[in-house]
Design an enzyme around this catalytic site. Structure first.
Site, PDB file in Angstrom:
ATOM      1  CG  HIS A   1      52.501 -57.774 -66.495  1.00  0.00           C
ATOM      2  ND1 HIS A   1      51.498 -56.965 -65.926  1.00  0.00           N
ATOM      3  CD2 HIS A   1      52.715 -58.955 -65.613  1.00  0.00           C
ATOM      4  CE1 HIS A   1      51.194 -57.802 -64.564  1.00  0.00           C
ATOM      5  NE2 HIS A   1      51.995 -58.927 -64.726  1.00  0.00           N
TER       6      HIS A   1
ATOM      7  CG  PHE B   1      56.098 -61.819 -58.124  1.00  0.00           C
ATOM      8  CD1 PHE B   1      55.833 -63.156 -58.873  1.00  0.00           C
ATOM      9  CD2 PHE B   1      57.300 -61.023 -58.503  1.00  0.00           C
ATOM     10  CE1 PHE B   1      56.179 -63.240 -59.873  1.00  0.00           C
ATOM     11  CE2 PHE B   1      57.929 -61.495 -59.837  1.00  0.00           C
ATOM     12  CZ  PHE B   1      57.594 -62.751 -60.517  1.00  0.00           C
TER      13      PHE B   1
ATOM     14  CB  CYS C   1      51.162 -58.262 -61.396  1.00  0.00           C
ATOM     15  SG  CYS C   1      52.930 -58.033 -61.472  1.00  0.00           S
TER      16      CYS C   1
ATOM     17  CE  LYS D   1      49.022 -58.831 -66.960  1.00  0.00           C
ATOM     18  NZ  LYS D   1      47.723 -59.371 -66.593  1.00  0.00           N
TER      19      LYS D   1
END
Lengths: 413, 82
Positions: A339, A399, A162, A334
């Site tokens: 997202h 992540f 992301c 968001k």
């Protein structure tokens, strides 16, 4: 001599609109791009999360059938956004060797990959289309954009979940500052509203499960937040040296003043609760911008609406800004768009640029009861930003422990 | 029942149009896939696979390189039908 890098074009296709301006207007109007999914696979697989932010304008309404056929949906969004940005910039006259692309994705061509596997299982290897590989590869969107605008100065793809497209913008800044190229089209895209990614994100409890109230499910900083809401789309920026932009009389939205990337090496998915990696990214980006923390008036936060993520970002911001944090207007967009994973940073970069240009911080939806542990001044309706030279930052985390931050400065022509 | 040459041509033109956007009228027997229609190898393989499905024939990979013109492909398909 320090070289300035400026933004001369923007383009986007998002759950809020089919282009950058309609997306921005819908954002300011407090619209939500999130709705219940009607696809048959929701029922077929009993997918635990039944809503998302689907692109407001379907890609096949814009591209020709032959273009769409050869591009994964993620690349379709990339191409639509990049073409808009390129046209918005006035299709700069630049030597192809001085033009580069930095176009990111978090996941890549997941639809293509899984469709092809279904074909293989049902009809055998002979029926797997020969375009499968170029369509599924993560650099597919960047390659599609690069071919469309004839960029021969390098076409690259940052993949950092992301954080991907904020990293792409930071990478573009590096390339421009180094003098390697004069113009870069930078951005990101994602098209992962598919039963497998949804199931996988749901399995790790990353997604909101508020199936009955999709439009209010994405609620960053609210005590009742329970996860992020998947979105899809793409966004692109045309970035160029100020010298190049001025020489051709281009309109300039803002200055891309800084960008930085750091990593946590803490946990594969959890953010570092101390926020040190994220804080280092903010500080490094501000340093590159030759700015002080007092110059920052607005933050477009990563704020995905997960219980731990929103706090970790706050801790990082507090670490950097200290008491000045209370003077900064924060937007968590968001809440409207969902997202967009690898596309999120580019969408939010555009929001940050337009916030500076129009002197207004966009609203954060669904903040009914702010988490008492998160002491931020969050704009819940459009908020006026000050006159004069101002600075804003946009954060993205992914992540893998990726932190990416970009800094934009208002541009006085 | 086997299709005639003109029926196969019409069906193949439809496949080519669907894959490449080239007008079906332009897909004439004497046209070369590469030199006239500008069809690349990836599109060609897709066209071959779709033609196999549509006409119920097998077009072996080693045969594809011999299919220079639309007419070559049409004649191969006509001959390959039962």
């Amino acid at each position: 001599m320090s070289r300035k890098i400026v933004v001369t074009g923007i383009g986007a296709t998002t759950p809020l609109g089919g282009d950058a301006q309609s997306t921005w207007r819908a954002l300011l109007a407090g619209e939500s791009g999130i709705s219940t999914l009607e696809q048959p696979w929701i029922e077929k697989y009993e997918v635990p999360v039944t809503f998302a932010g689907q692109a407001k304008v379907a890609a096949n309404q814009i591209l020709t059938p032959q273009e769409a056929k050869r591009l994964d949906p993620s690349s379709q969004f990339a191409l639509i956004a990049a073409r808009e940005a390129w046209a918005d910039a006035g299709k700069p006259d630049v030597a192809p060797e001085r033009l580069a692309v930095e176009f990111a994705t978090g996941i890549g061509g997941v639809w293509t990959l899984l469709d092809a596997f279904e074909t293989l299982q049902e009809r055998g290897p002979r029926r797997v289309l020969p375009m499968t590989v170029p369509m599924l590869m993560p650099n597919g969107p960047a390659a599609a954009v690069g071919m469309d605008i004839a960029a021969r100065g390098g076409v690259r793809t940052a993949v950092s979940a992301c954080a991907s497209s904020t990293e792409a913008v930071a990478n573009a800044l590096d390339r421009l500052l180094s003098g390697a190229v004069d113009v870069v089209v930078a951005g990101g895209c994602e098209a992962a509203i598919h039963p497998l990614p949804i199931s996988a994100f749901a399995a790790m409890h990353a997604l909101s499960k508020k199936n009955d109230t999709p439009a209010s499910a994405s609620r960053p900083y609210d005590v009742n937040r329970d996860g992020f809401v998947m979105g899809e789309g793409g966004a692109a920026l045309v970035l160029e040296t100020e010298e190049h932009a001025l020489a051709r009389g281009a309109k300039i939205y803002a200055e891309l003043a800084g960008g930085a990337v750091t990593s946590d090496a803490h946990h594969i998915t959890a953010p570092d609760p101390e926020g040190t990696g994220a804080a280092r990214a903010v500080i490094a980006a501000l340093k590159q911008a030759e700015a002080s923390i007092q110059d920052v008036v607005h933050i477009n936060a990563h704020a995905t609406s997960t219980p731990v993520g929103d706090i970790a970002e706050y801790v990082a911001l507090k670490r950097v800004f200290g008491d000045h944090l209370q003077n900064i207007v924060v937007s968590a967009t968001k809440s409207s768009t969902g997202h967009l994973l690898g596309g999120a940073g580019a969408v939010e970069a555009i929001f940050t640029i337009l916030a500076l240009k129009e002197r207004v911080a966009p609203p954060t939806l669904n903040l009914d009861d702010q988490d008492p542990e998160i002491v931020l001044d969050v704009a819940t309706s459009p908020r006026k930003l000050p006159d004069g030279p101002i600075l804003a930052i946009s954060n993205s985390f992914g992540f893998g422990g990726h932190n990416a931050v970009v800094v934009f400065r208002s541009y006085e022509g | 029942m086997a299709l005639s040459q003109s029926e196969v041509l019409a069906g193949l033109a439809e496949i080519v149009n669907d894959e490449t956007g080239i007008s079906a009228d332009a897909v004439a027997l004497e046209k070369s896939f590469v030199d006239d229609l500008d069809i690349d190898s990836i599109s060609m393989m897709t066209i071959v696979v779709n033609a196999e499905d549509k006409f119920g024939v097998k077009i072996p990979d080693e045969e594809v390189k011999n299919l220079i013109t639309v007419g070559d492909a049409v004649n191969f398909i006509v001959g390959a039908q039962d």
